[in-house]
Design a protein around this motif. Structure first.
Motif, short mmCIF file in Angstrom:
data_model
loop_
_atom_site.label_atom_id
_atom_site.label_comp_id
_atom_site.label_asym_id
_atom_site.label_seq_id
_atom_site.Cartn_x
_atom_site.Cartn_y
_atom_site.Cartn_z
N UNK A 147 -7.70 -3.68 -5.49
CA UNK A 147 -6.85 -3.96 -6.64
C UNK A 147 -5.54 -4.58 -6.16
N UNK A 148 -5.05 -5.57 -6.89
CA UNK A 148 -3.75 -6.18 -6.62
C UNK A 148 -2.70 -5.56 -7.54
N UNK A 149 -1.53 -5.25 -7.00
CA UNK A 149 -0.44 -4.67 -7.79
C UNK A 149 0.83 -5.48 -7.53
N UNK A 150 1.54 -5.80 -8.62
CA UNK A 150 2.81 -6.51 -8.52
C UNK A 150 3.94 -5.53 -8.78
N UNK A 170 -5.37 4.17 -6.20
CA UNK A 170 -5.74 5.02 -5.07
C UNK A 170 -6.46 6.27 -5.56
N UNK A 171 -6.01 6.84 -6.66
CA UNK A 171 -6.69 8.02 -7.21
C UNK A 171 -8.13 7.68 -7.59
N UNK A 172 -8.34 6.48 -8.09
CA UNK A 172 -9.68 6.04 -8.49
C UNK A 172 -10.58 5.77 -7.30
N UNK A 173 -9.99 5.53 -6.13
CA UNK A 173 -10.76 5.19 -4.94
C UNK A 173 -10.72 3.72 -4.59
N UNK A 174 -9.69 3.01 -5.09
CA UNK A 174 -9.57 1.57 -4.87
C UNK A 174 -8.45 1.26 -3.88
N UNK A 175 -8.73 0.53 -2.80
CA UNK A 175 -7.66 0.05 -1.93
C UNK A 175 -6.72 -0.88 -2.70
N UNK A 176 -5.49 -0.99 -2.24
CA UNK A 176 -4.46 -1.71 -2.97
C UNK A 176 -3.75 -2.71 -2.07
N UNK A 177 -3.54 -3.91 -2.60
CA UNK A 177 -2.66 -4.91 -1.98
C UNK A 177 -1.48 -5.11 -2.92
N UNK A 178 -0.28 -4.78 -2.47
CA UNK A 178 0.92 -4.87 -3.29
C UNK A 178 1.70 -6.12 -2.94
N UNK A 179 2.11 -6.85 -3.96
CA UNK A 179 3.10 -7.92 -3.78
C UNK A 179 4.45 -7.33 -4.16
N UNK A 180 5.29 -7.11 -3.16
CA UNK A 180 6.58 -6.49 -3.39
C UNK A 180 7.50 -7.41 -4.19
N UNK A 181 8.40 -6.80 -4.97
CA UNK A 181 9.35 -7.58 -5.75
C UNK A 181 10.54 -7.94 -4.87
N UNK A 182 10.99 -9.19 -4.95
CA UNK A 182 12.07 -9.66 -4.09
C UNK A 182 13.42 -9.07 -4.46
N UNK A 183 13.51 -8.35 -5.59
CA UNK A 183 14.77 -7.72 -5.97
C UNK A 183 15.08 -6.50 -5.12
#
Length: 512
Positions: A147-150, A170-183
């Protein structure tokens, strides 16, 4: 203490291009800027991790969530310090937001241990049934994959690196790729450090989590269109969210985009409530409107009330309360400019009266208040657009019937609130079915700022409040966004997922 790097599959990774943070105060820092190649690396690591993490048991995932919460608390003072520096938010707000974030992780850990979220069902075999026998059927929810998360600008902890969408995935069992916010890249890095430590201590595959820094559009586009990403979580602007939503829909294999995009959160103040306690409601509304410089998804920007002498009392009280609110620092220069643009848009709209106009410069914002008629609201489309910040609009309805007409004109909302007395019950009965179709959360005699993290919360609504009105981004139900039902027909018990192997699974029942 900051590396200024991305975290990809357990390793701190640099890149050639850099960007400099723009903190509200204190020293700026430089950070590596993400690239499509780094997105590809993180997504491939997440897919590799899914083959173990996606098939791990509930206790292992609960242990990871609890470990992340503990590691975030261990870095609490550092996170608060840099978070306040980057965003301008008060330290007390960030301490509270950290508690909300870790509390959510702990709640989700407890929830998945219970197993009810799996919605397990069982139909026993009926070999004797005529004319056709029925096979044994079992069903449960299964994780969908990476899953991708912004990360969100307005909640550097609760809706960013380890917050709502990441915790749910993560609770569901899905790895995560996060795009961090530049703020708030420094805050993001510290939280990523906590997740990295938790992954190491629990023995989870390091590809289960990655953080890519930087605000470049090609990175976001590469992430949502990557063939290994199966869903996207997003909290942000309508413009940015819609662009990502369209990319998700245009993929060869379209994927769900769970975007929380914007809401004016209208408040209907009914006649008897206006008469009996209009001044008190005006004071409470002003406090809700300006909380956190109005930078909440549930900021109640619009009040609808009856054009009457009591309406003027409400307005006068609101002006007095709002005039006492000092200028507040906004999260970014861009958000501050967008707020000024929204103020100018409302000021330039025909038949809108300026009641309280303040000056806001650079990164600060002060309250602004406007009044218009119900007829003008119904004939002017742009009055229903969100102005992110402490801007309020009061709409004077010509009569009780116009309340319903205004309610029907609303776009999708996160919340709709009604202030009423017992004598207003008949009017509420007319409004309620309309507003139920407009929002994910309905309130009676309350203000929407403050979203409880619990089993029953719905933080979502019809478009444009969110892109998927059947989902919520807050509460335990949010985990369901990253699951899909799978039916197992005539499976030997040894081949079934472990949560479905129990022979005493009740007929059409989930709990064990």
């Amino acid at each position: 203490m900051l590396t200024g790097k991305h975290l990809i599959a357990g390793k701190w990774v640099d890149s050639d291009e850099r960007f400099t943070s723009q903190p509200a105060r204190g020293n700026a820092h430089t950070f590596a800027t993400g690239t499509p190649n780094l997105v590809d690396e993180a997504c491939k690591a997440a897919e590799e991790a899914f083959w173990s993490f996606g098939y791990s048991d509930r206790k292992a995932r609960a242990d990871l969530l609890l470990a992340i919460a503990n590691e975030i608390d261990a870095l609490g003072e550092e996170i608060t310090a840099i978070g306040s520096q980057e965003t301008g938010l008060p330290e007390a707000r960030l301490v509270g937001e950290r508690g909300r974030t870790t509390g959510q992780l702990k709640l989700f850990a407890e929830h998945i241990i219970g197993g009810e979220y799996l919605d397990r069902r069982f139909d026993e075999a009926r070999p004797e049934r005529a004319p056709l026998p029925r096979p044994e059927l079992r069903m449960q929810q299964r994780p969908i994959g990476p899953v991708a998360v912004f990360g969100a600008s307005n909640f550097p902890l609760a809706f960013s690196v380890a917050g709502g969408d990441t915790a749910a995935a993560l609770a569901a069992g899905c790895p995560v790729v996060v795009k961090g916010h530049s703020a708030h890249p420094g805050t993001s890095e510290l939280v990523a450090r906590a997740i990295k430590a938790a992954i190491k201590s629990t023995g989870v595959h390091p590809g289960t989590f990655s953080l890519i820094q930087g605000a470049k559009r090609d990175v976001g586009a590469a992430l949502v269109t990557h063939p290994l990403i199966n869903a996207v979580g997003f909290t942000g602007s309508l413009h940015g969210g819609r662009a990502l939503f369209d990319l998700c829909a245009a993929r060869p294999n379209p994927i769900p985009f769970f975007g929380e995009l914007g809401s004016i959160n209208p408040m209907f103040l009914l006649p008897n409530a206006l008469k009996s306690r209009g001044a008190d409601i005006a004071t409470g509304w002003s406090a809700s409107l300006t909380m956190g410089a109005g930078q909440f998804c549930t900021n109640p920007g619009v009040v609808i009330l009856l054009d009457s002498p009591e309406a003027q009392t409400f307005i006068d009280t609101a002006v007095k309360a709002l005039s006492s609110v000092e200028a507040q620092t906004m999260l970014t220069d861009g958000i501050a400019q967008a707020y000024r643009d929204g103020r100018d848009r409302i000021s330039a709209t025909q038949d809108v009266q300026e009641i309280l106009i303040t000056s806001s410069d650079e990164r600060t914002a002060s309250p602004n208040l406007y009044v218009t008629s119900g007829d003008n609201w119904l004939s002017t489309d742009n009055l229903g657009e969100e102005a992110f910040g402490p801007l309020g609009l009061i709409v004077k309805a010509t009569g009780i019937k116009q309340f319903a007409t205004i309610a029907k004109s609303l776009q999708g909302q996160l919340t709709c609130a009604i202030h009423m007395e017992d004598a207003d019950f008949e009017t509420v009965q007319t409004l309620f079915p309309i507003l139920e179709r407009k929002a994910g959360r309905l309130l009676i005699n309350g203000f929407p700022t403050g979203v409880e993290v619990c089993d029953t919360m719905v933080h979502g609504g019809p478009y444009p409040a969110s892109t998927n009105f059947g989902a919520t981004s807050v509460g335990t139900l949010s985990i369901r966004r990253f699951l899909r039902p799978v039916c197992y027909q005539n499976f030997p018990h040894e081949l079934l997922p472990s949560d479905l192997r129990h022979r005493n699974l009740s007929h059409r029942s989930g709990p064990l």
